[in-house]
Design a protein around this motif. Structure first.
Motif, PDB file in Angstrom:
ATOM      1  N   CYS A  16       0.868  -1.172   0.000  1.00  0.00           N
ATOM      2  CA  CYS A  16       0.000   0.000   0.000  1.00  0.00           C
ATOM      3  C   CYS A  16       0.908   1.226   0.000  1.00  0.00           C
ATOM      4  O   CYS A  16       2.128   1.092   0.186  1.00  0.00           O
ATOM      5  CB  CYS A  16      -0.937  -0.013   1.218  1.00  0.00           C
ATOM      6  N   PRO A  17       0.385   2.417  -0.206  1.00  0.00           N
ATOM      7  CA  PRO A  17       1.231   3.610  -0.213  1.00  0.00           C
ATOM      8  C   PRO A  17       2.054   3.745   1.066  1.00  0.00           C
ATOM      9  O   PRO A  17       1.591   3.408   2.161  1.00  0.00           O
ATOM     10  CB  PRO A  17       0.218   4.754  -0.357  1.00  0.00           C
ATOM     11  N   ALA A  18       3.262   4.261   0.932  1.00  0.00           N
ATOM     12  CA  ALA A  18       4.187   4.347   2.063  1.00  0.00           C
ATOM     13  C   ALA A  18       3.679   5.249   3.176  1.00  0.00           C
ATOM     14  O   ALA A  18       4.065   5.085   4.340  1.00  0.00           O
ATOM     15  CB  ALA A  18       5.548   4.834   1.576  1.00  0.00           C
ATOM     16  N   ASP A  19       2.814   6.215   2.839  1.00  0.00           N
ATOM     17  CA  ASP A  19       2.323   7.153   3.855  1.00  0.00           C
ATOM     18  C   ASP A  19       1.001   6.710   4.495  1.00  0.00           C
ATOM     19  O   ASP A  19       0.346   7.478   5.194  1.00  0.00           O
ATOM     20  CB  ASP A  19       2.159   8.551   3.264  1.00  0.00           C
ATOM     21  N   THR A  20       0.594   5.468   4.255  1.00  0.00           N
ATOM     22  CA  THR A  20      -0.622   4.936   4.883  1.00  0.00           C
ATOM     23  C   THR A  20      -0.456   4.906   6.402  1.00  0.00           C
ATOM     24  O   THR A  20       0.586   4.455   6.899  1.00  0.00           O
ATOM     25  CB  THR A  20      -0.912   3.512   4.370  1.00  0.00           C
ATOM     26  N   PRO A  21      -1.436   5.408   7.168  1.00  0.00           N
ATOM     27  CA  PRO A  21      -1.322   5.382   8.627  1.00  0.00           C
ATOM     28  C   PRO A  21      -1.029   3.984   9.162  1.00  0.00           C
ATOM     29  O   PRO A  21      -1.678   3.011   8.788  1.00  0.00           O
ATOM     30  CB  PRO A  21      -2.693   5.883   9.089  1.00  0.00           C
ATOM     31  N   ARG A  22      -0.051   3.919  10.052  1.00  0.00           N
ATOM     32  CA  ARG A  22       0.425   2.644  10.583  1.00  0.00           C
ATOM     33  C   ARG A  22      -0.243   2.382  11.932  1.00  0.00           C
ATOM     34  O   ARG A  22      -0.118   3.163  12.870  1.00  0.00           O
ATOM     35  CB  ARG A  22       1.955   2.672  10.722  1.00  0.00           C
ATOM     36  N   VAL A  23      -0.943   1.253  12.007  1.00  0.00           N
ATOM     37  CA  VAL A  23      -1.787   0.944  13.168  1.00  0.00           C
ATOM     38  C   VAL A  23      -1.274  -0.295  13.897  1.00  0.00           C
ATOM     39  O   VAL A  23      -0.839  -1.267  13.271  1.00  0.00           O
ATOM     40  CB  VAL A  23      -3.250   0.720  12.728  1.00  0.00           C
ATOM     41  N   LEU A  24      -1.321  -0.247  15.212  1.00  0.00           N
ATOM     42  CA  LEU A  24      -1.076  -1.423  16.054  1.00  0.00           C
ATOM     43  C   LEU A  24      -2.393  -1.787  16.730  1.00  0.00           C
ATOM     44  O   LEU A  24      -3.110  -0.916  17.215  1.00  0.00           O
ATOM     45  CB  LEU A  24       0.004  -1.137  17.092  1.00  0.00           C
ATOM     46  N   ILE A  25      -2.716  -3.084  16.755  1.00  0.00           N
ATOM     47  CA  ILE A  25      -3.910  -3.578  17.452  1.00  0.00           C
ATOM     48  C   ILE A  25      -3.476  -4.290  18.727  1.00  0.00           C
ATOM     49  O   ILE A  25      -2.520  -5.073  18.718  1.00  0.00           O
ATOM     50  CB  ILE A  25      -4.710  -4.572  16.588  1.00  0.00           C
ATOM     51  N   THR A  26      -4.185  -4.013  19.805  1.00  0.00           N
ATOM     52  CA  THR A  26      -3.959  -4.753  21.039  1.00  0.00           C
ATOM     53  C   THR A  26      -5.305  -5.057  21.674  1.00  0.00           C
ATOM     54  O   THR A  26      -6.332  -4.507  21.287  1.00  0.00           O
ATOM     55  CB  THR A  26      -3.061  -3.964  22.015  1.00  0.00           C
ATOM     56  N   GLY A  27      -5.302  -5.961  22.648  1.00  0.00           N
ATOM     57  CA  GLY A  27      -6.549  -6.295  23.333  1.00  0.00           C
ATOM     58  C   GLY A  27      -6.929  -7.762  23.200  1.00  0.00           C
ATOM     59  O   GLY A  27      -6.071  -8.639  23.100  1.00  0.00           O
TER      60      GLY A  27
END
Length: 442
Positions: A278-289
């Motif tokens: 995907c585009p390099a500037d796509t928001p980077r998300v971490l999932i926890t829980g």
């Protein structure tokens, strides 16, 4: 399953009703699996070709089920487990097949309501419901199940599932840093070792245990290599990486390791050729829980990576994904005593489960989360909790306070085991990603 007059918990379901329910839920599940795989294929024009293997293994009613059935015909024992505390190396050393049996089916959580209250964690209710109609091939094929008593729901589920299978419980200490904790846990490991040997009829020798440990060390090396490749520009979508991680729970681990190394080689080539997922500037998300189990409970990862604006899951802190194989068993000397000690240490001290506490709180989990946020250049965290999952829900305030100090936005996303709230959740997820996108642009 035991006859109804022998069961302590399970209600009687007429055979024709049970078969009809199983048929309908299985059909719906196969459609869900096919749909999610198709959506994952469309999510990136540069999806790795090696993912085709993991797509096939992800079908619970496909190749792997047939392999395990054939292995049982040839005398192999199958040992199910419900938590990453189960010592996989001991299962393998005894020549048995390990499979995780937690349910990711939404429909069966409603069946579980017949046994436990709706306030109970839906993962627990779903696992019980799947057993009621014999839906899960891996549970049904298990000769025994290892259940770890990490919360009240898991504790009572162990009793309920014992209506159908022998259930061996393991009780991790609530404080890892007390003087007696590791010794208590080592005794739990030794007790499970004896039960595995008795079930399989195979003595766990030093030679076989070393072979199993080395096999799992290779799997961990491949696992870590895949996660490390997610630290840079995005070469694999998060859902794909999560699926690879999760298939290790039921696939042949040697073959899984080889395929994961092949996948990493392909990703390395894509990275060198700038073929991004995907585009390099796509928001980077971490999932926890709360853990997310395939196939139905792929709702949140799909919402994140199909949103407008799109996000990409670069890491997670889930016991159903990034925590599965992250930590190898470390050996100083290849004696039986040292190997058992090392297994006990690996499954207790490396764990970041919220079941633990200490005078400072669950500091290991906090440290691991903050390290991942920094290493994976995370723009925002989604804290996912299914209603009824008290352990993860109660830790949110602590996690948020820490992430606020790092100036990392965190969004608390609570949900049920259902498809019905997907539209509402889509709005919430996209609003969060919109905010992250504006921060990335700045």
């Amino acid at each position: 399953m035991k006859s109804d007059n022998q069961t302590k918990f399970m209600p009687e379901i007429p055979a024709n009703e049970s078969e009809e329910l199983k048929k309908n839920v299985k059909s719906a599940s196969e459609k869900v699996i096919s749909d999610y795989i198709d959506r994952m294929k469309k999510a990136s024009k540069n999806r790795p070709e090696t993912m085709q293997y993991f797509d096939e293994i992800s079908n619970f009613f496909g190749q792997r089920e047939k392999e395990i059935r054939e292995a049982k015909k040839n005398g192999k024992k199958v040992i199910g487990y419900s938590c990453v505390f189960a010592p996989i190396e001991l299962i393998l050393a005894a020549g048995a097949i390990p499979v995780r049996i937690n349910s990711g089916w939404y429909d069966t959580s409603k069946l579980g309501d017949r046994v436990v209250p709706v306030e109970v964690c839906p993962v627990i209710r779903s696992t019980i419901g799947a057993q009621m109609i014999g839906l899960s091939p891996y549970f049904e094929l298990s000769d025994a199940v290892i259940s770890t008593l990490t919360c009240d729901g898991m504790t009572k589920m162990s009793e309920i599932l014992s209506d159908a299978k022998p259930v061996w419980t393991m009780c991790p200490p609530r404080m890892k840093d007390s003087k007696q904790s590791l010794q208590l846990w080592k005794q739990e490991i030794l007790n499970i070792k004896e039960r595995i040997e008795k079930l399989t009829g195979n003595k766990i020798t030093g030679k076989n245990l070393r072979t199993a440990i080395e096999l799992m060390q290779k799997a961990t090396k491949a696992f870590r290599r895949l996660q490390d490749m997610r630290k840079g520009t995005p070469v694999i979508m998060g859902r794909d990486a999560m699926l690879v991680n999760q298939t290790s729970l039921w696939d042949d681990i040697k073959r899984w390791t080889e395929k994961t190394e092949t996948l990493c080689n392909e990703l390395q080539k894509k990275a060198s050729q700038k073929q991004l997922a995907c585009p390099a500037d796509t928001p980077r998300v971490l999932i926890t829980g709360t853990p997310m189990f395939w196939p139905d409970n792929w709702k949140v990862p799909s919402l994140i990576e199909e949103a407008t604006p799109q996000g990409i899951i670069v890491a997670d802190e889930l016991c159903s994904s990034d925590r599965i194989l992250n930590d190898p068993v470390g050996i100083d000397e290849w004696t039986m005593e040292d190997m058992i000690n090392a297994i006990a240490e690996r499954y207790l001290m490396a764990s970041t489960c919220p079941c633990f506490t200490s005078a400072e709180g669950n500091i290991d989990r906090i440290n691991w989360l903050t390290t991942k946020v920094k290493d994976y250049k995370v723009n925002g965290v989604i804290y996912y909790v299914v209603r009824g999952c008290m352990l993860y829900a109660m830790e949110y305030a602590r996690v948020k306070k820490v992430l606020d100090k790092l100036n990392i936005p965190v969004y608390y996303l609570d949900t049920e085991y259902t498809r019905e709230d997907a539209g509402q959740m889509k709005t919430r997820v996209e609003a969060f990603l919109e905010m992250l996108s504006s921060r990335v642009d700045i």
